[in-house]
Design a protein around this motif. Structure first.
Motif, mmCIF file in Angstrom:
data_model
loop_
_atom_site.group_PDB
_atom_site.id
_atom_site.type_symbol
_atom_site.label_atom_id
_atom_site.label_comp_id
_atom_site.label_asym_id
_atom_site.label_seq_id
_atom_site.Cartn_x
_atom_site.Cartn_y
_atom_site.Cartn_z
ATOM 1 N N MET A 1 0.765 -1.691 0.283
ATOM 2 C CA MET A 1 0.132 -0.348 -0.308
ATOM 3 C C MET A 1 0.987 1.228 -0.315
ATOM 4 O O MET A 1 2.014 1.108 0.682
ATOM 5 N N SER A 2 0.282 2.353 -0.833
ATOM 6 C CA SER A 2 1.202 3.371 -1.017
ATOM 7 C C SER A 2 1.191 4.177 -0.132
ATOM 8 O O SER A 2 -0.023 4.265 1.510
ATOM 9 N N ALA A 3 2.167 4.877 0.643
ATOM 10 C CA ALA A 3 2.050 6.124 1.706
ATOM 11 C C ALA A 3 0.674 6.841 1.598
ATOM 12 O O ALA A 3 0.272 7.527 0.515
ATOM 13 N N LEU A 4 0.413 7.270 3.094
ATOM 14 C CA LEU A 4 -1.212 7.905 2.793
ATOM 15 C C LEU A 4 -1.393 9.236 3.421
ATOM 16 O O LEU A 4 0.501 9.683 3.987
ATOM 17 N N PRO A 5 -1.365 10.327 2.884
ATOM 18 C CA PRO A 5 -1.267 11.623 2.959
ATOM 19 C C PRO A 5 -1.532 11.474 4.635
ATOM 20 O O PRO A 5 -2.699 10.750 4.779
ATOM 21 N N CYS A 6 -1.136 12.201 5.663
ATOM 22 C CA CYS A 6 -1.746 12.643 6.776
ATOM 23 C C CYS A 6 -1.639 13.782 7.647
ATOM 24 O O CYS A 6 -1.195 14.855 7.654
ATOM 25 N N PHE A 7 -2.885 14.036 7.676
ATOM 26 C CA PHE A 7 -3.254 16.322 8.217
ATOM 27 C C PHE A 7 -3.736 16.388 9.960
ATOM 28 O O PHE A 7 -4.809 15.439 9.674
ATOM 29 N N ASP A 8 -2.615 16.342 10.275
ATOM 30 C CA ASP A 8 -3.070 16.810 11.363
ATOM 31 C C ASP A 8 -3.977 18.382 12.027
ATOM 32 O O ASP A 8 -3.047 19.231 12.039
ATOM 33 N N ARG A 9 -5.297 18.121 11.898
ATOM 34 C CA ARG A 9 -5.877 19.880 11.476
ATOM 35 C C ARG A 9 -7.489 19.516 11.853
ATOM 36 O O ARG A 9 -8.033 18.582 11.498
ATOM 37 N N THR A 10 -7.300 20.389 12.559
ATOM 38 C CA THR A 10 -8.829 20.907 13.436
ATOM 39 C C THR A 10 -9.214 22.103 12.918
ATOM 40 O O THR A 10 -8.327 23.569 12.932
ATOM 41 N N PHE A 11 -10.997 22.147 12.480
ATOM 42 C CA PHE A 11 -11.015 23.354 12.072
ATOM 43 C C PHE A 11 -11.655 24.614 12.870
ATOM 44 O O PHE A 11 -11.554 23.595 14.416
ATOM 45 N N ALA A 12 -12.251 24.722 13.050
ATOM 46 C CA ALA A 12 -12.522 26.284 13.896
ATOM 47 C C ALA A 12 -13.949 25.878 13.937
ATOM 48 O O ALA A 12 -14.331 26.185 15.640
ATOM 49 N N ALA A 36 -6.536 8.134 3.092
ATOM 50 C CA ALA A 36 -5.737 9.243 3.851
ATOM 51 C C ALA A 36 -5.603 9.317 5.651
ATOM 52 O O ALA A 36 -6.985 8.534 5.340
ATOM 53 N N LEU A 37 -5.066 9.979 5.837
ATOM 54 C CA LEU A 37 -5.623 9.750 7.829
ATOM 55 C C LEU A 37 -5.918 11.461 8.281
ATOM 56 O O LEU A 37 -4.489 11.788 8.052
ATOM 57 N N ARG A 38 -6.378 11.243 9.037
ATOM 58 C CA ARG A 38 -6.062 13.075 9.834
ATOM 59 C C ARG A 38 -6.506 12.984 11.276
ATOM 60 O O ARG A 38 -7.134 11.610 12.172
ATOM 61 N N PHE A 39 -5.957 13.895 11.833
ATOM 62 C CA PHE A 39 -5.863 14.269 13.127
ATOM 63 C C PHE A 39 -7.054 15.096 13.940
ATOM 64 O O PHE A 39 -6.357 16.060 13.538
ATOM 65 N N TRP A 40 -7.788 15.048 14.577
ATOM 66 C CA TRP A 40 -8.627 16.128 15.270
ATOM 67 C C TRP A 40 -9.016 16.730 16.558
ATOM 68 O O TRP A 40 -8.837 15.475 17.304
ATOM 69 N N THR A 114 -8.494 -4.853 14.621
ATOM 70 C CA THR A 114 -6.528 -4.722 14.369
ATOM 71 C C THR A 114 -5.518 -4.677 14.629
ATOM 72 O O THR A 114 -5.147 -4.728 15.585
ATOM 73 N N ARG A 115 -6.048 -2.999 13.484
ATOM 74 C CA ARG A 115 -4.650 -2.869 13.178
ATOM 75 C C ARG A 115 -4.622 -1.693 14.270
ATOM 76 O O ARG A 115 -3.275 -1.072 15.089
ATOM 77 N N ILE A 116 -5.473 -0.867 14.549
ATOM 78 C CA ILE A 116 -5.304 0.011 15.722
ATOM 79 C C ILE A 116 -5.335 -0.010 17.689
ATOM 80 O O ILE A 116 -4.417 -0.138 17.643
ATOM 81 N N VAL A 117 -5.720 -1.792 17.404
ATOM 82 C CA VAL A 117 -5.237 -2.010 18.978
ATOM 83 C C VAL A 117 -3.706 -2.245 18.786
ATOM 84 O O VAL A 117 -3.071 -2.734 19.877
ATOM 85 N N ARG A 118 -3.032 -2.853 17.687
ATOM 86 C CA ARG A 118 -1.712 -3.053 17.418
ATOM 87 C C ARG A 118 -0.665 -1.360 17.466
ATOM 88 O O ARG A 118 0.295 -1.957 18.188
ATOM 89 N N GLY A 205 1.899 8.986 16.315
ATOM 90 C CA GLY A 205 2.993 8.614 16.404
ATOM 91 C C GLY A 205 3.310 7.189 16.078
ATOM 92 O O GLY A 205 3.624 6.623 14.766
ATOM 93 N N ALA A 206 2.397 6.753 16.482
ATOM 94 C CA ALA A 206 1.444 4.600 16.548
ATOM 95 C C ALA A 206 0.939 4.649 15.187
ATOM 96 O O ALA A 206 0.876 3.710 14.291
ATOM 97 N N LEU A 207 0.393 5.827 15.309
ATOM 98 C CA LEU A 207 -0.569 5.305 14.243
ATOM 99 C C LEU A 207 -0.369 5.181 12.926
ATOM 100 O O LEU A 207 -0.921 4.933 11.889
ATOM 101 N N ARG A 208 0.826 6.771 12.676
ATOM 102 C CA ARG A 208 0.770 6.593 11.394
ATOM 103 C C ARG A 208 2.260 6.113 10.691
ATOM 104 O O ARG A 208 1.489 5.989 9.263
ATOM 105 N N ALA A 209 2.792 5.732 12.540
ATOM 106 C CA ALA A 209 3.216 4.228 11.887
ATOM 107 C C ALA A 209 2.497 3.044 10.886
ATOM 108 O O ALA A 209 2.861 2.838 10.125
ATOM 109 N N GLU A 210 1.294 2.924 11.491
ATOM 110 C CA GLU A 210 0.653 1.932 11.943
ATOM 111 C C GLU A 210 0.337 1.668 9.914
ATOM 112 O O GLU A 210 0.044 0.743 9.175
ATOM 113 N N TRP A 211 -0.008 3.058 10.086
ATOM 114 C CA TRP A 211 -0.776 3.190 8.191
ATOM 115 C C TRP A 211 0.293 3.829 7.317
ATOM 116 O O TRP A 211 0.285 4.255 5.982
ATOM 117 N N GLY A 212 1.918 4.495 7.741
ATOM 118 C CA GLY A 212 2.746 4.585 6.682
ATOM 119 C C GLY A 212 2.367 5.993 6.316
ATOM 120 O O GLY A 212 2.254 6.065 5.077
#
Length: 242
Positions: A1-12, A36-40, A114-118, A205-212
């Motif tokens: 699987m190709s690397a996912l873009p990760c957006f650490d983005r909380t909107f107003a 894609a992966l996002r955190f907020w 399974t991936r999230i628990v890992r 960081g752990a979730l970014r690593a899990e999803w590359g």
């Protein structure tokens, strides 16, 4: 699987934050993206009901109105949650072709959980269990709920982690759910929920690593976001429908 873009983005606004997960899904769907992966994490309280929830059953509406706590509706199923400081949210979008399991709803749940628990095993030494369909718990106490939304070519899987949330606030704005998993056994919010109490940076960081996933400084797809807020998430006709 190709690397996912990760957006650490909380909107107003709450509407933008809830709409942004669906915007990522639509963006990947229309561009045939790799995902894609996002955190907020919101700096204010608001309630989010599942797509099929009845607001009057799942929310203390009068208390929300008295306190100025908005009520929104997300695009996925699952139960009602209270958002605010201390509640870290994530969203993952993947093509259905990325894994054979993603073509089936139940198998998709198992795959993501399974991936999230890992990933969680890298930041907490306490054993994490998958409870119900998509809850995560430690010692029988829930700290995370998760849900999915599917389209023709991609799936959105998203959820929350109670990190250091003010748990007593949940009972102020949410009654006991109208439907509950067997393991809840009728427990009140205060006896059923717990906080994970881990470092946010470590968890991300752990979730970014899990999803590359690769952090992105910009380029969040704001065009579909604005359209979704205008058409759905900014409108009481959608959020408060019975």
């Amino acid at each position: 699987m190709s690397a996912l873009p990760c957006f650490d983005r909380t909107f107003a606004t709450p509407a933008e934050n809830v709409a942004a997960d669906e915007a990522l899904l639509d963006w990947c769907e229309t561009t045939d993206g790799v995902g894609a992966l996002r955190f907020w994490e919101s700096d204010r309280l608001f309630v989010v009901v599942g797509y099929g929830n009845h607001v009057d059953l799942e929310v203390n509406v009068a208390q929300c109105r008295a306190d100025g706590v908005p009520i929104l509706r997300r695009c996925s199923g699952g139960g009602t949650v209270l958002q605010g400081p201390g509640c870290l949210n994530y969203a993952v979008v993947l093509p259905l072709t990325a894994e054979p399991a993603l073509t089936n709803v139940s198998a998709t749940n198992r795959f993501f959980m399974t991936r999230i628990v890992r990933a969680l095993s890298r930041v907490t030494r306490r054993p994490v269990a998958v409870m119900g369909h998509t809850d995560l718990a430690i010692g029988g106490l829930k700290f995370s709920g998760n849900a999915q939304r599917r389209k023709a070519r991609h799936v959105l899987f998203h959820g929350t982690f109670l990190i250091d949330f003010d748990l007593p606030l949940i009972g102020r704005y949410l009654p006991p759910p109208s439907r509950e998993p067997a393991y809840r056994a009728g427990r009140a919010h205060g006896d059923f929920l717990t906080c994970l109490s881990v470092d946010r940076g470590d968890l991300k960081g752990a979730l970014r690593a899990e999803w590359g996933a690769t952090p992105m400084a910009a380029d969040f797809p704001t065009a579909p976001l604005a359209s979704l807020v205008a058409a759905k998430y900014g409108r009481d006709e959608y959020n408060l429908r019975r």
